[in-house]
Design an enzyme around this catalytic site. Structure first.
Site, short mmCIF file in Angstrom:
data_model
loop_
_atom_site.label_atom_id
_atom_site.label_comp_id
_atom_site.label_asym_id
_atom_site.label_seq_id
_atom_site.Cartn_x
_atom_site.Cartn_y
_atom_site.Cartn_z
N ASN A 10 23.94 -14.53 3.32
CA ASN A 10 24.83 -15.00 4.26
C ASN A 10 24.07 -16.73 4.16
O ASN A 10 22.80 -16.89 4.70
CB ASN A 10 24.63 -14.10 5.54
CG ASN A 10 24.99 -15.22 6.82
OD1 ASN A 10 26.22 -16.33 6.39
ND2 ASN A 10 25.48 -15.33 7.50
N TRP A 11 24.40 -17.66 3.71
CA TRP A 11 23.97 -19.13 3.70
C TRP A 11 24.07 -19.76 4.69
O TRP A 11 23.40 -20.74 4.69
CB TRP A 11 24.81 -19.80 2.10
CG TRP A 11 24.09 -19.32 1.24
CD1 TRP A 11 23.33 -18.59 0.81
CD2 TRP A 11 24.75 -20.18 -0.19
NE1 TRP A 11 23.13 -18.32 -0.51
CE2 TRP A 11 23.83 -19.67 -0.99
CE3 TRP A 11 25.24 -21.32 -0.31
CZ2 TRP A 11 23.89 -20.47 -2.34
CZ3 TRP A 11 25.12 -21.95 -1.89
CH2 TRP A 11 23.86 -21.15 -2.29
N LYS A 12 25.49 -19.06 6.10
CA LYS A 12 25.18 -20.36 7.44
C LYS A 12 25.78 -21.86 6.93
O LYS A 12 26.10 -21.29 5.45
CB LYS A 12 24.06 -19.94 7.57
CG LYS A 12 23.21 -18.53 8.60
CD LYS A 12 22.36 -18.50 9.14
CE LYS A 12 22.12 -17.15 9.45
NZ LYS A 12 20.95 -16.50 10.32
N HIS A 97 28.77 -12.04 13.44
CA HIS A 97 27.50 -12.07 13.29
C HIS A 97 27.44 -12.66 14.78
O HIS A 97 27.67 -13.72 15.64
CB HIS A 97 27.13 -13.33 12.31
CG HIS A 97 26.28 -14.13 12.31
ND1 HIS A 97 24.86 -14.54 12.70
CD2 HIS A 97 25.16 -13.51 11.21
CE1 HIS A 97 24.16 -14.63 12.72
NE2 HIS A 97 23.74 -13.62 11.15
N GLU A 99 25.18 -15.62 15.36
CA GLU A 99 25.55 -16.97 15.82
C GLU A 99 27.18 -17.22 15.94
O GLU A 99 27.52 -18.04 17.29
CB GLU A 99 25.15 -17.72 14.42
CG GLU A 99 23.63 -17.67 14.88
CD GLU A 99 23.05 -17.50 13.40
OE1 GLU A 99 23.69 -17.67 12.10
OE2 GLU A 99 22.01 -17.39 12.97
N GLU A 166 21.67 -6.32 13.00
CA GLU A 166 20.46 -7.55 13.15
C GLU A 166 20.43 -7.35 14.12
O GLU A 166 21.36 -8.14 16.01
CB GLU A 166 21.64 -8.84 12.50
CG GLU A 166 21.85 -8.64 11.00
CD GLU A 166 22.56 -10.25 10.58
OE1 GLU A 166 21.81 -10.22 9.27
OE2 GLU A 166 23.06 -11.59 11.30
N GLY A 172 15.51 -15.11 11.50
CA GLY A 172 15.44 -16.63 11.32
C GLY A 172 14.25 -16.90 12.32
O GLY A 172 13.31 -17.58 12.74
N SER A 212 15.33 -11.24 9.08
CA SER A 212 13.97 -12.10 8.53
C SER A 212 13.14 -11.35 7.09
O SER A 212 12.06 -10.70 7.17
CB SER A 212 12.76 -11.79 9.46
OG SER A 212 13.46 -13.18 10.77
N GLY A 233 19.45 -14.28 5.49
CA GLY A 233 20.22 -15.17 5.39
C GLY A 233 19.33 -16.26 5.01
O GLY A 233 19.37 -16.76 3.59
N GLY A 234 18.10 -17.24 5.71
CA GLY A 234 17.23 -17.76 4.84
C GLY A 234 16.65 -17.61 3.05
O GLY A 234 16.78 -18.21 2.50
P1 13P Z 1 17.38 -14.84 8.06
O1 13P Z 1 17.38 -13.74 7.11
O2 13P Z 1 16.70 -15.94 8.06
O3 13P Z 1 16.95 -13.79 9.32
O4 13P Z 1 18.34 -14.19 8.92
C1 13P Z 1 19.30 -13.38 9.39
C2 13P Z 1 20.46 -13.59 9.02
O5 13P Z 1 21.48 -13.71 10.25
C3 13P Z 1 21.39 -12.51 7.81
O6 13P Z 1 22.57 -12.97 8.67
#
Ligand code: 13P
Length: 250
Positions: A10-12, A97, A99, A166, A172, A212, A233-234
């Site tokens: 997920n590149w957000k 998600h 967010e 999640e 993050g 994470s 994510g990251g």
């Molecule tokens: P991180 O891997 O950066 O913690 O993000 C997780 C996430 O929200 C994937 O959708």
């Protein structure tokens, strides 16, 4: 194996055209041996999906969107429909998600409508659930996630939907739940998915862990019972880290 592991990036709100080089690099190292063991998809910003289509397809990498509107088209300025994502080259879409739930006030009912839209368009929804830190500390993690599953999955959803657990406090932050907590939550989630969908479908539903995940902890998390992959994510932004995570399945 009934459930083929899925590692989804997920590149957000990250990624310009220059980032296509990372997708190209991911395609290059996603070899037959890894492909036999796990499915890999990237969910870049919608602006990059059509541009990434050819390089991703060439490497056997799938693409997904990060959100969709419940309607197929209409007067919804700034929104993108599941049909549009499909047309651009996506085969998946993340819905609900945390967010989106917090930044845009999305409710379980909204998420359910988006998941239904994804299925209507021929996309596989990746439906996200997870508790906040306060909810976990209050001992409510299971009941919160159970209610999100009940409210966010369309009752008639097919077994190929994906659910992503999640925990909000792990996103993050570099923090992750213990292996025991992940095992407890994923077993519970599968029970609740069965209660929602019925017909033994939950045995085929892939339940991803997200929050994470990085190359150094992927192996430990991915081999927990009922964990069928990761939503990353990251660590999905570079080919090196994303393939590092997926390599847990090598
Ligand atoms: P991180 O891997 O950066 O913690 O993000 C997780 C996430 O929200 C994937 O959708």
């Amino acid at each position: 194996m009934i459930r083929r592991p899925l590692v989804a990036g997920n590149w957000k709100m990250n990624g310009l055209r220059a980032s296509l080089a990372e997708i190209e690099a991911m395609s290059a190292v996603y070899d037959d041996a890894l492909r036999a063991r796990a499915e890999l998809i990237v969910c870049p910003p919608a602006t990059l999906i059509a541009l990434a289509r050819e390089i991703a397809t060439r490497g056997g990498l799938g693409l997904g969107g990060q959100d969709c509107h419940a309607e197929a088209s209409g007067a919804h300025t700034g929104d993108i429909s599941a049909e549009m994502l499909k047309d651009a080259g996506a085969s998946y879409v993340i819905v609900g998600h945390s967010e989106r739930r917090s930044d845009h006030g999305e409710t379980d009912a909204d998420v359910q409508a988006k998941a239904a839209a994804a299925l209507r368009a021929g996309l596989t929804p990746i439906i996200c659930v997870g508790e906040t830190r306060a909810e976990r500390e209050a001992g409510d993690a299971l009941s919160i996630v159970g209610a999100q599953i009940e409210g966010s999955l369309p009752a008639d959803a097919p077994a190929h939907i994906v659910v992503a657990y999640e925990p909000v406090w792990a996103i993050g932050t570099g923090l992750t739940p213990t292996v025991d907590d992940v095992a407890e939550m994923h077993a519970f989630a599968r029970e609740r998915i069965e209660a929602r969908l019925g017909g033994g479908k939950s045995g085929e539903v892939r339940i991803l862990y997200g929050g994470s995940v990085k190359p150094s902890n992927a192996r430990e998390l991915m081999y927990v019972a009922n964990v069928d992959g990761a939503l990353v994510g990251g660590a999905s932004l570079t080919a090196k880290d994303f393939i590092g995570v997926a390599s847990a399945y090598r």
